[in-house]
Design a protein around this motif. Sequence first.
Motif, PDB file in Angstrom:
ATOM      1  N   UNK A 154       0.793  -1.222   0.000  1.00  0.00           N
ATOM      2  CA  UNK A 154       0.000   0.000   0.000  1.00  0.00           C
ATOM      3  C   UNK A 154       0.825   1.272   0.000  1.00  0.00           C
ATOM      4  N   UNK A 155       2.133   1.152   0.046  1.00  0.00           N
ATOM      5  CA  UNK A 155       2.982   2.342   0.065  1.00  0.00           C
ATOM      6  C   UNK A 155       3.444   2.705  -1.334  1.00  0.00           C
ATOM      7  N   UNK A 156       3.484   4.027  -1.584  1.00  0.00           N
ATOM      8  CA  UNK A 156       3.922   4.507  -2.894  1.00  0.00           C
ATOM      9  C   UNK A 156       5.402   4.873  -2.847  1.00  0.00           C
ATOM     10  N   UNK A 157       6.007   4.909  -4.018  1.00  0.00           N
ATOM     11  CA  UNK A 157       7.400   5.317  -4.154  1.00  0.00           C
ATOM     12  C   UNK A 157       7.582   6.691  -3.503  1.00  0.00           C
ATOM     13  N   UNK A 158       8.630   6.983  -2.770  1.00  0.00           N
ATOM     14  CA  UNK A 158       9.810   6.137  -2.536  1.00  0.00           C
ATOM     15  C   UNK A 158       9.751   5.350  -1.232  1.00  0.00           C
ATOM     16  N   UNK A 159       8.556   5.235  -0.631  1.00  0.00           N
ATOM     17  CA  UNK A 159       8.480   4.610   0.691  1.00  0.00           C
ATOM     18  C   UNK A 159       9.012   3.178   0.773  1.00  0.00           C
ATOM     19  N   UNK A 200      14.614  11.692  -0.927  1.00  0.00           N
ATOM     20  CA  UNK A 200      14.554  10.577   0.028  1.00  0.00           C
ATOM     21  C   UNK A 200      15.021   9.279  -0.622  1.00  0.00           C
ATOM     22  N   UNK A 201      14.687   9.079  -1.888  1.00  0.00           N
ATOM     23  CA  UNK A 201      15.139   7.869  -2.574  1.00  0.00           C
ATOM     24  C   UNK A 201      16.661   7.845  -2.648  1.00  0.00           C
ATOM     25  N   UNK A 212      -3.313   6.538  -3.852  1.00  0.00           N
ATOM     26  CA  UNK A 212      -1.992   5.914  -3.963  1.00  0.00           C
ATOM     27  C   UNK A 212      -1.237   5.925  -2.641  1.00  0.00           C
ATOM     28  N   UNK A 213      -1.889   6.477  -1.605  1.00  0.00           N
ATOM     29  CA  UNK A 213      -1.292   6.478  -0.274  1.00  0.00           C
ATOM     30  C   UNK A 213       0.052   7.211  -0.255  1.00  0.00           C
ATOM     31  N   UNK A 251      17.148  11.214   7.347  1.00  0.00           N
ATOM     32  CA  UNK A 251      18.206  10.526   6.604  1.00  0.00           C
ATOM     33  C   UNK A 251      19.333  11.492   6.216  1.00  0.00           C
ATOM     34  N   UNK A 305      18.109   7.166   0.785  1.00  0.00           N
ATOM     35  CA  UNK A 305      17.920   5.763   1.155  1.00  0.00           C
ATOM     36  C   UNK A 305      18.880   4.857   0.394  1.00  0.00           C
ATOM     37  N   UNK A 323      11.437   1.844  -0.721  1.00  0.00           N
ATOM     38  CA  UNK A 323      12.899   1.928  -0.685  1.00  0.00           C
ATOM     39  C   UNK A 323      13.381   2.451   0.674  1.00  0.00           C
ATOM     40  N   UNK A 324      12.693   3.493   1.139  1.00  0.00           N
ATOM     41  CA  UNK A 324      13.082   4.085   2.426  1.00  0.00           C
ATOM     42  C   UNK A 324      12.954   3.048   3.549  1.00  0.00           C
ATOM     43  N   UNK A 326      15.654   0.316   3.275  1.00  0.00           N
ATOM     44  CA  UNK A 326      16.943   0.810   3.781  1.00  0.00           C
ATOM     45  C   UNK A 326      16.993   0.656   5.301  1.00  0.00           C
ATOM     46  N   UNK A 327      15.899   1.032   5.973  1.00  0.00           N
ATOM     47  CA  UNK A 327      15.875   0.943   7.428  1.00  0.00           C
ATOM     48  C   UNK A 327      15.912  -0.505   7.901  1.00  0.00           C
TER      49      UNK A 327
END
Lengths: 189, 132
Positions: free
Chosen positions: A12-17, B26-27, B71-72, B86, B30, A19-20, A23-24
Amino acid sequence: MIKTDLVLDAKGLACPMPIVKTKKAMSGLDSGEILEIQATDKGSTADLKAWAQSTGHRYLGTVEEGNVLKHYLRKSSEEEKEEKKHPNVMKNEELEQKIDANQDTVVLDVREAAEYAFSHIPNAKSVPLGELDEYLNELDKESEIHVVCQTGNRSDFAAQKLTAAGFKQVINIVPGMSEWTGPTGKSVN
Amino acid sequence: MTNKKVAIIASNGGLFDAYKVFNIATAAAATDQEVAIFFTFEGLNLINKEANQQLAMPEGKEHFAEGFTKANVPPIPELLAMAQEMDVKFIGCQMTMDVMGLEKEAFVDGIEVGGAVTFLEFAKDADVTLTF
């Protein structure tokens, strides 16, 4: 289901989530451990491949289940730098010929289950290094056993361990799956 | 592995502009890249504590609001906080702030205020430079 060390829910998460979050999650894992990322963002496959490439981790593959994409990554490790100690080694090509001639050739793949799932030698048996001890009784001490991993290091360690446990003919395959050009099988879709 | 550097100039202040800037930032962060954003002219809206809560959609594109929810996509202040977490470096343009009569207090915490040279110093050996 593929065995992993950590599952990250990025559905349900959109870019860039995705990836973020990856990373974590990755920073909390140890070298060599496997992360599964569940995402619904269709761009996440390409993004995670690229992310793995630039951060030095290894992208293993993706399984699609309904509208959920399950991505598998292996955290990079320093194993590449270690010196191999097991004296009995065989090159990839030799093993390929040997399997061609005899389908019953015993091959143990000591990588993690997720690495095995996406690409392995068709008649290899998956025995992750961490589970090797539990398999010792199932193997014949007198017969030839070929041990393979990604780059020949984990298999070197496994070969030493098997030899110490009384196995007579243990052969480490070098360099291993990273440069394997023979036939491969998959155990996922 | 030496980290790559990404230098971004944000010079527009709409909602779409904000997403372009913070998504890339942010990308990149990360992906273990060192990121600095230079906010100048309308770009300052993006880090203005009040303005960035209600950035405008481009005229005639308001109907995309629904798509963003569907799209949340996280709200801008959330993406901004994530970027800061970050270690993305924010540089506010001193000259624009003077022109607009804005003080550092109007902006989110942790920003650096500097002139063009401050940004150029970071950008001179950047691997990627982007302007939005």
